[in-house]
Design a protein around this motif. Sequence first.
Motif, short mmCIF file in Angstrom:
data_model
loop_
_atom_site.label_atom_id
_atom_site.label_comp_id
_atom_site.label_asym_id
_atom_site.label_seq_id
_atom_site.Cartn_x
_atom_site.Cartn_y
_atom_site.Cartn_z
N VAL A 19 40.31 35.19 36.30
CA VAL A 19 39.83 34.57 37.52
C VAL A 19 38.39 35.00 37.77
N PRO A 20 37.44 34.08 37.77
CA PRO A 20 36.04 34.44 37.97
C PRO A 20 35.76 34.82 39.41
N ALA A 21 34.76 35.65 39.63
CA ALA A 21 34.37 36.07 40.96
C ALA A 21 33.55 34.98 41.63
N ARG A 22 33.64 34.87 42.96
CA ARG A 22 32.87 33.89 43.71
C ARG A 22 31.43 34.39 43.83
N THR A 23 30.49 33.49 43.65
CA THR A 23 29.08 33.89 43.65
C THR A 23 28.42 33.66 45.00
N LYS A 24 28.85 32.64 45.75
CA LYS A 24 28.18 32.39 47.03
C LYS A 24 28.74 33.30 48.11
N ARG A 25 27.99 33.42 49.21
CA ARG A 25 28.39 34.31 50.30
C ARG A 25 29.67 33.79 50.95
N HIS A 26 30.53 34.73 51.34
CA HIS A 26 31.86 34.38 51.83
C HIS A 26 32.26 35.41 52.87
N PRO A 27 33.08 35.01 53.86
CA PRO A 27 33.52 36.02 54.85
C PRO A 27 34.13 37.25 54.21
N HIS A 28 34.86 37.07 53.12
CA HIS A 28 35.33 38.20 52.32
C HIS A 28 34.42 38.26 51.09
N ASP A 29 33.53 39.23 51.07
CA ASP A 29 32.49 39.26 50.04
C ASP A 29 33.06 39.28 48.64
N ASP A 30 34.22 39.90 48.47
CA ASP A 30 34.79 39.99 47.13
C ASP A 30 35.90 38.95 46.91
N ALA A 31 35.93 37.90 47.75
CA ALA A 31 36.96 36.87 47.57
C ALA A 31 36.71 36.12 46.28
N PRO A 32 37.71 35.96 45.45
CA PRO A 32 37.53 35.28 44.16
C PRO A 32 37.62 33.76 44.31
N ASP A 33 37.11 33.08 43.33
CA ASP A 33 37.26 31.64 43.27
C ASP A 33 38.45 31.35 42.35
N THR A 34 39.57 31.05 42.97
CA THR A 34 40.81 30.89 42.20
C THR A 34 41.26 29.44 42.14
N ALA A 52 51.79 36.15 34.06
CA ALA A 52 50.57 36.96 33.95
C ALA A 52 49.45 36.37 34.79
N LEU A 53 49.30 35.04 34.75
CA LEU A 53 48.25 34.40 35.56
C LEU A 53 48.54 34.58 37.04
N ARG A 54 49.79 34.41 37.43
CA ARG A 54 50.19 34.60 38.83
C ARG A 54 49.89 36.02 39.30
N GLN A 55 50.17 36.99 38.45
CA GLN A 55 49.91 38.39 38.81
C GLN A 55 48.41 38.64 38.97
N GLU A 56 47.61 38.04 38.12
CA GLU A 56 46.16 38.22 38.23
C GLU A 56 45.63 37.62 39.53
N ILE A 57 46.15 36.47 39.91
CA ILE A 57 45.71 35.87 41.18
C ILE A 57 46.05 36.78 42.35
N VAL A 58 47.26 37.33 42.33
CA VAL A 58 47.67 38.24 43.41
C VAL A 58 46.74 39.45 43.45
N GLU A 59 46.43 40.01 42.32
CA GLU A 59 45.63 41.23 42.26
C GLU A 59 44.21 41.01 42.77
N VAL A 60 43.60 39.87 42.43
CA VAL A 60 42.22 39.67 42.86
C VAL A 60 42.12 39.35 44.34
N TRP A 61 43.23 38.91 44.96
CA TRP A 61 43.22 38.66 46.40
C TRP A 61 43.71 39.86 47.21
N LEU A 62 44.09 40.93 46.55
CA LEU A 62 44.59 42.10 47.28
C LEU A 62 43.58 42.70 48.28
N PRO A 63 42.29 42.76 47.96
CA PRO A 63 41.35 43.32 48.95
C PRO A 63 41.42 42.60 50.30
N MET A 64 41.56 41.29 50.27
CA MET A 64 41.68 40.56 51.53
C MET A 64 42.96 40.96 52.26
#
Length: 280
Positions: A19-34, A52-64
């Motif tokens: 899952v690539p990281a979002r590049t533009k500014r976002h309310p959650h700075d580390d929110a991924p582009d999923t 595996a893909l489902r687990q990766e999506i969950v993990e990258v949204w955990l900070p939020m």
Amino acid sequence: MRSHTTTVPTVPARNATTVPARTKRHPHDDAPDTTAAFERLVEMEDGPERDALRQEIVEVWLPMAERIAGRFRNRGESLDDLRQVAALGLVKAVDRYDPRRGTAFESYAVPTVTGEIKRHFRDHMWTLHVPRRVQDLRNRVRFARQDLAQTVSGRAPTIAEIAEHAQMSEEDVKAGLEALDSFTALSLDAELPGSEDGYSLSDALGGPDPAIDVVIDRESVKPRIAQLPERERTILYMRFFGDMTQSSIADEMGISQMHVSRLISRCCDRLRDQVMRDAA
């Protein structure tokens, strides 16, 4: 409906490769582009690759999810437990989200995670169950007291002040204040305030009163006694209420003591049988 094996992660993976990281500014700075990941997810068949893909999506949204959990700190639950509840809500959001509806995942996930945390407080944190309306009143009263504490010094805010500040009726404020004491319970072994001799709540509890059983028995047998002939009623009264001996009753009634004994036994047996049938 697909069946998933849900694993609630406790440590976010910061280096997800799918899952690539979002590049533009976002309310959650580390929110991924999923977006693309979710589009792939809904098209994939159940199996290890999809899990595996489902687990990766969950993990990258955990900070939020963890930031949402942080909003509920200092409310009687540990932050670690709140993070686990938020992670569970995030897993549910991932499983239920459908990108084909055109809604951004974040707008779906935030209320889902928040609702899961609030449900946790409602179902597991209240010692005494109170209606949802009263829980809401409690929160409004609590926030109003916190705000007023900054302007009212040296005393607690009055009910009228809380009602005016929170735009509530005074009756609702009283209900909210009572609910503040329902969130947790005091142990029966806790020493009462101001007590110097270890006097606790358990010491103030009453015990069963044996006289209650006597009252129940008397009320149960009273209508049946009223149906007895007058002589039998008189003999029972003299024996059990006048505390007279059988010989004294025999002298009073002009009959033999043996006759008195038989009458008392027969009446008692009859009353017992009738009361037992009534109870059945």
